[in-house]
Scaffold this motif. Structure first.
Motif, PDB file in Angstrom:
ATOM      1  N   VAL A 130       0.916   6.571  -6.317  1.00  0.00           N
ATOM      2  CA  VAL A 130       0.207   5.676  -7.194  1.00  0.00           C
ATOM      3  C   VAL A 130      -1.277   5.807  -6.758  1.00  0.00           C
ATOM      4  CG1 VAL A 130      -0.245   2.942  -7.546  1.00  0.00           C
ATOM      5  CG2 VAL A 130       2.212   3.944  -7.419  1.00  0.00           C
ATOM      6  N   ARG A 131      -1.434   5.778  -5.491  1.00  0.00           N
ATOM      7  CA  ARG A 131      -2.931   5.979  -4.882  1.00  0.00           C
ATOM      8  C   ARG A 131      -3.488   7.106  -5.524  1.00  0.00           C
ATOM      9  NH1 ARG A 131      -1.428   4.663   1.443  1.00  0.00           N
ATOM     10  NH2 ARG A 131      -1.891   2.262   1.353  1.00  0.00           N
ATOM     11  N   LYS A 132      -2.758   8.264  -5.747  1.00  0.00           N
ATOM     12  CA  LYS A 132      -3.265   9.479  -6.083  1.00  0.00           C
ATOM     13  C   LYS A 132      -3.340   9.632  -7.609  1.00  0.00           C
ATOM     14  CE  LYS A 132      -2.180  12.027  -2.059  1.00  0.00           C
ATOM     15  NZ  LYS A 132      -1.300  13.077  -1.197  1.00  0.00           N
ATOM     16  N   GLY A 133      -3.268   8.662  -8.379  1.00  0.00           N
ATOM     17  CA  GLY A 133      -3.183   8.492  -9.832  1.00  0.00           C
ATOM     18  C   GLY A 133      -2.281   9.104 -10.724  1.00  0.00           C
ATOM     19  N   LEU A 134      -1.168   9.350 -10.000  1.00  0.00           N
ATOM     20  CA  LEU A 134      -0.195   9.842 -10.917  1.00  0.00           C
ATOM     21  C   LEU A 134       0.542   9.117 -11.893  1.00  0.00           C
ATOM     22  CD1 LEU A 134       1.919  12.126  -8.201  1.00  0.00           C
ATOM     23  CD2 LEU A 134       0.243  12.870  -9.730  1.00  0.00           C
ATOM     24  N   GLY A 135       0.326   7.840 -11.805  1.00  0.00           N
ATOM     25  CA  GLY A 135       0.867   6.694 -12.671  1.00  0.00           C
ATOM     26  C   GLY A 135       1.040   5.200 -12.306  1.00  0.00           C
ATOM     27  N   ILE A 136       1.573   4.418 -13.002  1.00  0.00           N
ATOM     28  CA  ILE A 136       1.762   3.155 -12.905  1.00  0.00           C
ATOM     29  C   ILE A 136       2.978   2.849 -12.211  1.00  0.00           C
ATOM     30  CG2 ILE A 136       2.126   0.655 -13.718  1.00  0.00           C
ATOM     31  CD1 ILE A 136       0.619   1.958 -16.084  1.00  0.00           C
ATOM     32  N   ALA A 137       3.288   2.059 -10.935  1.00  0.00           N
ATOM     33  CA  ALA A 137       4.443   1.619 -10.302  1.00  0.00           C
ATOM     34  C   ALA A 137       4.465   0.075  -9.943  1.00  0.00           C
ATOM     35  CB  ALA A 137       4.645   2.409  -8.987  1.00  0.00           C
ATOM     36  N   GLN A 138       5.762  -0.478  -9.735  1.00  0.00           N
ATOM     37  CA  GLN A 138       5.819  -1.807  -9.403  1.00  0.00           C
ATOM     38  C   GLN A 138       6.409  -1.614  -7.835  1.00  0.00           C
ATOM     39  OE1 GLN A 138       9.083  -4.608 -10.796  1.00  0.00           O
ATOM     40  NE2 GLN A 138       7.295  -5.501 -11.717  1.00  0.00           N
ATOM     41  N   LEU A 139       5.406  -2.332  -7.051  1.00  0.00           N
ATOM     42  CA  LEU A 139       5.938  -2.371  -5.564  1.00  0.00           C
ATOM     43  C   LEU A 139       5.606  -3.736  -4.831  1.00  0.00           C
ATOM     44  CD1 LEU A 139       3.780   1.001  -4.710  1.00  0.00           C
ATOM     45  CD2 LEU A 139       6.128   0.653  -4.131  1.00  0.00           C
ATOM     46  N   PRO A 140       6.458  -4.002  -3.916  1.00  0.00           N
ATOM     47  CA  PRO A 140       6.450  -5.338  -3.139  1.00  0.00           C
ATOM     48  C   PRO A 140       5.067  -5.511  -2.596  1.00  0.00           C
ATOM     49  CG  PRO A 140       7.968  -3.887  -1.916  1.00  0.00           C
ATOM     50  CD  PRO A 140       7.534  -3.230  -3.530  1.00  0.00           C
ATOM     51  N   ASP A 141       4.681  -6.874  -2.055  1.00  0.00           N
ATOM     52  CA  ASP A 141       3.553  -7.313  -1.562  1.00  0.00           C
ATOM     53  C   ASP A 141       3.230  -6.308  -0.346  1.00  0.00           C
ATOM     54  OD1 ASP A 141       5.680  -8.611  -0.523  1.00  0.00           O
ATOM     55  OD2 ASP A 141       4.819 -10.586  -1.051  1.00  0.00           O
ATOM     56  N   TYR A 142       4.219  -6.257   0.559  1.00  0.00           N
ATOM     57  CA  TYR A 142       3.972  -5.578   1.843  1.00  0.00           C
ATOM     58  C   TYR A 142       3.759  -4.102   1.711  1.00  0.00           C
ATOM     59  CZ  TYR A 142       9.062  -4.464   1.282  1.00  0.00           C
ATOM     60  OH  TYR A 142      10.288  -4.224   0.804  1.00  0.00           O
ATOM     61  N   TYR A 143       3.699  -3.712   0.427  1.00  0.00           N
ATOM     62  CA  TYR A 143       3.081  -2.069   0.421  1.00  0.00           C
ATOM     63  C   TYR A 143       1.673  -2.061   0.034  1.00  0.00           C
ATOM     64  CZ  TYR A 143       7.485   0.466   0.674  1.00  0.00           C
ATOM     65  OH  TYR A 143       8.783   0.899   1.377  1.00  0.00           O
ATOM     66  N   VAL A 144       1.476  -2.958  -0.952  1.00  0.00           N
ATOM     67  CA  VAL A 144       0.238  -2.868  -1.685  1.00  0.00           C
ATOM     68  C   VAL A 144      -0.885  -4.157  -1.428  1.00  0.00           C
ATOM     69  CG1 VAL A 144       1.280  -1.622  -3.699  1.00  0.00           C
ATOM     70  CG2 VAL A 144       1.246  -4.085  -3.888  1.00  0.00           C
ATOM     71  N   ALA A 145      -0.434  -4.962  -0.619  1.00  0.00           N
ATOM     72  CA  ALA A 145      -1.569  -6.089  -0.444  1.00  0.00           C
ATOM     73  C   ALA A 145      -2.954  -5.803  -0.021  1.00  0.00           C
ATOM     74  CB  ALA A 145      -0.777  -7.119   0.670  1.00  0.00           C
ATOM     75  N   ASP A 146      -2.893  -4.735   0.786  1.00  0.00           N
ATOM     76  CA  ASP A 146      -4.268  -4.291   1.524  1.00  0.00           C
ATOM     77  C   ASP A 146      -5.221  -3.652   0.386  1.00  0.00           C
ATOM     78  OD1 ASP A 146      -3.701  -5.331   3.865  1.00  0.00           O
ATOM     79  OD2 ASP A 146      -2.972  -3.650   5.039  1.00  0.00           O
ATOM     80  N   ASP A 147      -4.149  -2.676  -0.342  1.00  0.00           N
ATOM     81  CA  ASP A 147      -4.830  -1.842  -1.326  1.00  0.00           C
ATOM     82  C   ASP A 147      -5.547  -2.482  -2.593  1.00  0.00           C
ATOM     83  OD1 ASP A 147      -4.499   0.533  -0.127  1.00  0.00           O
ATOM     84  OD2 ASP A 147      -2.818   1.022  -1.143  1.00  0.00           O
TER      85      ASP A 147
END
Length: 296
Positions: A226-243
């Motif tokens: 997801v960070r590298k722009g390959l697409g859209i994803a659904q991820l839990p808060d503990y993965y993506v909160a900082d980003d």
């Protein structure tokens, strides 16, 4: 107790898939296991197992007998432990499982702290994204994410968890932003272990099936994609909160975001919670309440 040893041997043979593996598990000889099951079949006047040189197979009667007996060894062990440790500190072996990343980040450090104060606990902590069978595989406790669907187990809520649909700014600049759930089919969706994404529409829970040419059972790998722009994803808060806070990732379809799902402590219904199970559950819940690891 009539037939108890034979019943325990039978259950272990089915679980392990062979007489020799069951014998190792029970610390007896394979010939002893074979005699016990032969005696049990004679007592019940039916065939429980069909044996070949390579494998065993349950008869219809054996399948029925196994379904009734499969939880009894653990139930007896738990009952004995409740009595023997009634006035003692938690002691003995404890087998638990959790999803890999959540377990590594949050549960393992807490359990290590717990063991400092309870050195007589023998912990077997298995990290896997596979949904294990607690009874079949002999687990005392599982930590599971999302909605609880299996009513054959007991559960206690550990904490809330939110899931975010997100993408990188680069992806949005190149492909645009979806505005409805139906538009997801026009985008590159990256999926982890789930093929359905969770949303709320008109106040109702809604699961949307997504297809993808990118899939992994690794959360960190999914986050990197997801960070590298390959697409859209659904991820839990503990993965993506900082980003999300830094703007590295952009939240999408927030009007459809499901309010929260849970993280659960799950254990077999067949057993009375033992002192060590009770202590570990109470401890984890209290620690998460005192210091939520991914609080907003």
């Amino acid at each position: 107790m009539k037939n108890w040893e034979a019943m325990e041997a039978f259950v272990e043979v089915v679980r392990q898939g062979s007489f020799s593996a069951a014998a190792i598990k029970l610390s007896v000889s394979a010939s002893h296991i074979s005699r016990l099951i032969t005696q049990l079949e004679a007592e019940l006047e039916t065939t429980l197992l069909f044996r070949t040189t390579r494998r065993i197979r349950l008869s219809d009667a054996g399948e029925l007998y196994y379904q009734h007996c499969r939880g009894l060894p653990e139930a007896l062990s738990s009952a004995e432990e409740v009595i023997s440790t009634l006035n003692q500190a938690p002691i003995g072996s404890f087998k638990m499982t959790c999803a890999t990343t959540f377990g590594e980040r949050y549960i393992a450090p807490l359990m290590n702290d717990f063991l400092l104060n309870h050195p007589k606990i023998e912990l077997d902590f298995h990290l896997t994204n596979r949904s294990v069978d607690l009874i079949e595989e002999g687990y005392d406790l599982a930590i599971r994410m999302g909605a609880m669907k299996d009513s054959s187990h007991l559960s206690r809520r550990l904490c809330d968890r939110e899931e975010y649909l997100c993408a990188s700014r680069e992806y949005i600049d190149q492909h645009g932003m979806p505005h409805t759930l139906a538009e997801l089919s026009k985008h590159s969706c990256l999926i982890g272990s789930k093929t359905h994404w969770l949303f709320q529409q008109d106040g109702q829970r809604k699961e949307v099936k997504v297809s993808s040419n990118w899939r992994s059972n690794s959360g960190p790998a999914l986050l990197d994609a997801v960070r590298k722009g390959l697409g859209i994803a659904q991820l839990p808060d503990y993965y993506v909160a900082d980003d999300l806070a830094s703007g590295k990732l952009i939240p999408l379809l927030t009007q459809y975001q499901y309010p929260y799902s849970g993280v659960w402590l799950v254990y077999p219904k067949v057993r009375q919670p033992s002192p060590k199970l009770q202590s570990i559950c109470d401890y984890l819940i209290q620690r998460f309440k005192q210091d939520p690891p991914f609080a907003k």
